[in-house]
Design a protein around this motif. Structure first.
Motif, short mmCIF file in Angstrom:
data_model
loop_
_atom_site.label_atom_id
_atom_site.label_comp_id
_atom_site.label_asym_id
_atom_site.label_seq_id
_atom_site.Cartn_x
_atom_site.Cartn_y
_atom_site.Cartn_z
N MET A 1 47.21 40.55 38.53
CA MET A 1 45.75 40.56 38.38
C MET A 1 45.31 41.72 37.47
O MET A 1 44.39 41.61 36.69
CB MET A 1 45.10 40.68 39.76
CG MET A 1 43.57 40.65 39.70
SD MET A 1 42.98 39.06 39.04
CE MET A 1 41.23 39.35 38.98
N HIS A 5 43.17 41.52 34.08
CA HIS A 5 41.93 42.29 33.93
C HIS A 5 41.97 43.11 32.64
O HIS A 5 40.98 43.19 31.91
CB HIS A 5 41.76 43.21 35.14
CG HIS A 5 40.46 43.96 35.12
ND1 HIS A 5 39.24 43.34 35.24
CD2 HIS A 5 40.21 45.29 34.98
CE1 HIS A 5 38.28 44.25 35.18
NE2 HIS A 5 38.85 45.44 35.02
N GLN A 30 31.49 37.66 35.46
CA GLN A 30 32.81 37.38 36.01
C GLN A 30 33.85 37.19 34.91
O GLN A 30 33.50 37.03 33.74
CB GLN A 30 32.76 36.14 36.93
CG GLN A 30 32.28 34.87 36.26
CD GLN A 30 30.81 34.65 36.45
OE1 GLN A 30 30.01 35.53 36.16
NE2 GLN A 30 30.44 33.46 36.94
N HIS A 32 36.21 35.89 32.12
CA HIS A 32 36.00 34.73 31.26
C HIS A 32 36.76 34.88 29.95
O HIS A 32 37.24 35.96 29.62
CB HIS A 32 34.51 34.52 30.98
CG HIS A 32 33.89 35.66 30.23
ND1 HIS A 32 33.40 36.78 30.85
CD2 HIS A 32 33.69 35.86 28.89
CE1 HIS A 32 32.91 37.62 29.95
NE2 HIS A 32 33.09 37.09 28.75
N ALA A 181 46.61 32.44 33.68
CA ALA A 181 45.26 32.28 34.22
C ALA A 181 44.92 30.79 34.32
O ALA A 181 45.60 29.94 33.76
CB ALA A 181 44.25 32.99 33.34
N ARG A 182 43.86 30.51 35.02
CA ARG A 182 43.42 29.13 35.21
C ARG A 182 41.94 29.02 34.84
O ARG A 182 41.12 29.83 35.29
CB ARG A 182 43.63 28.71 36.67
CG ARG A 182 43.20 27.27 36.99
CD ARG A 182 43.67 26.88 38.38
NE ARG A 182 43.16 27.79 39.40
CZ ARG A 182 41.97 27.64 40.01
NH1 ARG A 182 41.20 26.60 39.70
NH2 ARG A 182 41.58 28.50 40.92
N THR A 184 38.39 27.64 35.20
CA THR A 184 37.65 27.03 36.31
C THR A 184 36.40 26.29 35.88
O THR A 184 35.82 25.55 36.68
CB THR A 184 37.25 28.12 37.32
OG1 THR A 184 36.41 29.08 36.66
CG2 THR A 184 38.48 28.82 37.87
N GLN A 258 40.25 32.28 36.40
CA GLN A 258 40.77 32.98 37.57
C GLN A 258 42.24 33.23 37.37
O GLN A 258 42.91 32.54 36.60
CB GLN A 258 40.57 32.14 38.84
CG GLN A 258 39.14 32.02 39.30
CD GLN A 258 39.02 31.23 40.59
OE1 GLN A 258 39.99 30.63 41.04
NE2 GLN A 258 37.83 31.24 41.17
N ASP A 259 42.75 34.21 38.10
CA ASP A 259 44.17 34.47 38.07
C ASP A 259 44.89 33.25 38.62
O ASP A 259 44.53 32.73 39.70
CB ASP A 259 44.49 35.70 38.92
CG ASP A 259 45.91 36.19 38.71
OD1 ASP A 259 46.73 35.43 38.17
OD2 ASP A 259 46.19 37.34 39.11
#
Length: 261
Positions: A1, A5, A30, A32, A181-182, A184, A258-259
């Protein structure tokens, strides 16, 4: 993570400049990815515009009007005989006003000026050349050309925007996959680039890896303006050359991530 970041802070996130928030608050708080998609196409123009300004001055208004009308009819006949594109032929209403000339420190009345502007577009430079060769320019018949255009511009720009949007999706997926990462969801998409405090500004984004574009022609560049007055428009053997037009569309998309772990 922590790696994700750091990536976001160094490559896709930054503190937004004040004008970014005026762009519908497109930068989320958030994690992105902000990616750019670019699509371009080079086409040949297919609309070669010519403008003819008619004006006659005479003490008798009706005499001036008849001369303008006669010239207008001749030009319209040439538009038809040289196959001007349907729907591009335009003839303005007659304009009638006093004509004066400044002489010996005072305005001297010269008569009534009657004028009318005509315009048409031809599908090729050759057709425009043939029209110019047959049109006799004079003091009362002033001729000029405008920058050639492409008739399918609106449709082409829509296609390019779709291609650029698809490129943003591919770019975002590639970046996300590379760092585990994914994606969303899609947060925002725009054709206006945001600007950032660390110096990436609209119009200065680097080209995609492996992409190479030659900027031989600026967007909208085409054949040089031609202005003819007082003589026949066009000489035997003379050709008007048309340069390609480059259309470019950019799309900027923000994907929430998201991770993936």
């Amino acid at each position: 993570m922590k790696l994700l970041h750091a990536l976001l802070l160094s490559s896709t996130l930054a503190m937004a400049a004040p004008n970014v928030w005026a762009q519908a608050n497109t930068i989320p708080s958030q994690p992105h990815l902000l990616v750019k998609g670019e699509a371009r196409r080079v086409v040949m123009p297919d609309r070669f515009v010519v403008k003819v300004a008619l004006e006659s001055v005479d003490m008798q208004t009706d005499v001036a009007r008849k001369r303008v009308q006669a010239n207008s009819e001749r030009v319209m006949q040439l538009f038809a005989s040289h196959a001007a594109v349907a729907g591009t032929v335009r003839a303005d209403n007659l304009s009638i006003k006093p004509s004066t000339r400044y002489r010996d420190d005072k305005d001297v009345f010269e008569g009534t000026a009657v004028s009318r502007d005509l315009e048409a577009a031809f599908p090729t430079a050759v057709a425009l050349q043939a029209f110019l060769a047959d049109l006799k320019a004079s003091r009362e018949v002033q001729v000029s050309t405008a920058t050639p255009t492409y008739s399918g511009e609106a449709h082409l720009r829509a296609e390019l925007k779709a291609e650029a949007a698809a490129q943003t999706r591919a770019s975002a997926k590639g970046l996300a996959d590379a760092y585990g990462a994914r994606i969303t969801g899609l947060y925002s998409i725009s054709d206006v680039a945001p600007s950032f405090a660390y110096g990436v500004q609209a119009g200065t984004w680097p080209a995609a890896s492996g992409a190479s574009y030659r900027e031989d022609y600026a967007e909208g560049r085409a054949l040089d303006r031609v202005t003819v007055t007082g003589s026949r428009a066009g000489a035997p053997g003379e050709l008007l050359a048309a340069a390609p037009i480059t259309y470019t569309e950019n799309v900027y998309a923000i994907f929430l991530i998201q991770d993936g772990s």
